[in-house]
Write an enzyme that holds these catalytic residues in place. Structure first.
Site, PDB file in Angstrom:
ATOM      1  N   GLN A  96       0.878  -1.186   0.000  1.00  0.00           N
ATOM      2  CA  GLN A  96       0.000   0.000   0.000  1.00  0.00           C
ATOM      3  C   GLN A  96       0.906   1.224   0.000  1.00  0.00           C
ATOM      4  OE1 GLN A  96      -3.288  -0.129  -0.351  1.00  0.00           O
ATOM      5  NE2 GLN A  96      -3.827   2.000  -0.019  1.00  0.00           N
ATOM      6  N   LYS A 191       0.475  -9.070 -15.550  1.00  0.00           N
ATOM      7  CA  LYS A 191      -0.684  -9.366 -14.702  1.00  0.00           C
ATOM      8  C   LYS A 191      -1.589  -8.145 -14.612  1.00  0.00           C
ATOM      9  CE  LYS A 191      -0.381  -9.417 -10.005  1.00  0.00           C
ATOM     10  NZ  LYS A 191       0.126  -9.902  -8.719  1.00  0.00           N
ATOM     11  N   SER A 222       0.429 -14.140  -1.217  1.00  0.00           N
ATOM     12  CA  SER A 222      -0.528 -13.684  -0.201  1.00  0.00           C
ATOM     13  C   SER A 222      -1.794 -14.545  -0.283  1.00  0.00           C
ATOM     14  CB  SER A 222      -0.819 -12.198  -0.399  1.00  0.00           C
ATOM     15  OG  SER A 222      -1.713 -11.766   0.590  1.00  0.00           O
ATOM     16  N   GLY A 224      -2.453 -16.189  -2.988  1.00  0.00           N
ATOM     17  CA  GLY A 224      -2.009 -17.297  -3.849  1.00  0.00           C
ATOM     18  C   GLY A 224      -2.609 -17.236  -5.240  1.00  0.00           C
TER      19      GLY A 224
HETATM   20  C1  R5P Z   1       2.705  -8.130  -6.359  1.00  0.00           C
HETATM   21  O1  R5P Z   1       2.333  -7.099  -6.059  1.00  0.00           O
HETATM   22  C2  R5P Z   1       3.453  -9.120  -5.537  1.00  0.00           C
HETATM   23  O2  R5P Z   1       4.708  -9.306  -6.139  1.00  0.00           O
HETATM   24  C3  R5P Z   1       2.702 -10.451  -5.474  1.00  0.00           C
HETATM   25  O3  R5P Z   1       2.496 -10.870  -6.804  1.00  0.00           O
HETATM   26  C4  R5P Z   1       1.386 -10.361  -4.803  1.00  0.00           C
HETATM   27  O4  R5P Z   1       1.510  -9.769  -3.561  1.00  0.00           O
HETATM   28  C5  R5P Z   1       0.760 -11.732  -4.652  1.00  0.00           C
HETATM   29  O5  R5P Z   1      -0.510 -11.624  -4.106  1.00  0.00           O
HETATM   30  P1  R5P Z   1      -1.553 -12.794  -4.197  1.00  0.00           P
HETATM   31  O6  R5P Z   1      -0.886 -14.054  -3.740  1.00  0.00           O
HETATM   32  O7  R5P Z   1      -2.667 -12.373  -3.297  1.00  0.00           O
HETATM   33  O8  R5P Z   1      -2.021 -12.888  -5.621  1.00  0.00           O
END
Ligand code: R5P
Length: 287
Positions: A96, A191, A222, A224
């Site tokens: 954030q 992404k 986080s 996943g």
């Molecule tokens: C991107 O901002 C980070 O490198 C990770 O890709 C992200 O935090 C992964 O989050 P989640 O597992 O919730 O998709």
């Protein structure tokens, strides 16, 4: 100056090993709760005139751990510690780093104000993206890099023909670095995030993954969903095996973690204690 390492509640899984590697006396903070949930902390070792190094990783009840750490700091000060530092294997709120929506708080800037009291803070792979340098938010910060431990893990496992892949621009820096260290190839995907649990991954048709051992690298897993969406798409291109490797295994959604494990081998460092934390970060602390 005499030094002592003191693990807070989120530091006990690595604290002892870090203290052993640094040859520093080790102790643990006692943290109890009153019936109304107020915290009651206590140092169990003499800290007067010493340098106190707290260890705290912020996972699970992370906001409570923030209060615990601040209580530990001010109590140490009150008890006459000369210097107070913090080793934080996983430090939250870095993502954030801007006001994404009107009226939002920029969390990392607020947290950095609370933690500027420490003489020094050691961070392991903080998520620096839009804020490029740690010093922009933490003047007292020092960054430690666990990426070489990932490269070493892949090398020691003798994973043949690996291709390191960063699922998005933010993770790309980790994937590229991990590959470069052992002279292997890497690629970065694109992404789009729609919400906390909805992401879309765009494959690059030019990247040939057929028959390769894919090492998906991210700094944080986080929910996943970033990893899961990448796997779902990339599996169709017939790779040999998929590994999901991250520095910080937050695993906020256990269901998604189980889903990930059906399609890949999930490994992370032990900045946060869990079964997947097979790469030991205490090795980053050596005298
Ligand atoms: C991107 O901002 C980070 O490198 C990770 O890709 C992200 O935090 C992964 O989050 P989640 O597992 O919730 O998709």
């Amino acid at each position: 100056m005499e030094e002592v390492i003191v693990s807070c509640s989120g530091g006990k899984h690595v604290g002892k090993d870090i203290a052993k590697n640094l040859k520093i006396k080790y102790s643990e903070l006692s943290t109890e709760k009153f019936p109304d949930e107020e915290l009651n902390i206590k140092f169990k070792t003499e800290i007067k005139n010493k340098k106190v190094i707290l260890i705290q990783s912020f996972y699970d009840n992370l906001n409570e751990k923030i209060i615990e750490t601040l209580f530990a700091y001010y109590t140490a000060k009150d008890l006459g510690a000369k210097k107070i530092e913090l080793i934080s294997p996983y430090f939250p709120y870095f993502r954030q780093d801007k006001r994404f929506e009107k009226g939002q708080g920029v969390s990392i800037k607020i947290i950095s104000k609370l933690f500027k009291i420490f003489d020094k803070i050691y961070f392991i792979d903080p998520h620096l993206h839009r804020i490029k340098k740690l010093k922009q938010v933490f003047k007292n910060g020092k960054k430690l890099d666990a990426t070489p431990l990932i490269s070493e893990y892949v090398k020691n496992k003798k994973i043949k023909n690996p291709l390191f892949i960063g699922p998005d621009v933010e993770s790309g820096q980790w994937a590229k670095k991990a590959a470069d260290i052992i002279n292997e190839k890497s690629a970065i995907l694109k992404k789009k995030r729609y919400s906390d649990r909805k992401v879309e991954i765009k494959l690059d048709k030019k990247i040939n993954v057929e028959g390769k051992n894919l090492i998906l690298v991210d700094d944080i897993i986080s929910t996943g969903h970033t990893m899961l969406e990448t796997i779902k798409k990339i599996k169709k291109m017939k790779p040999k095996k998929i590994y999901c490797i991250a520095i910080h295994g937050v695993f906020a959604d256990k269901k998604t973690l189980n889903e990930l494990k059906k399609h890949s081998e999930v490994i992370c460092t032990n900045t946060i204690p869990n079964k997947e934390g097979k790469i030991d970060i205490s090795n980053l602390f050596k005298k």
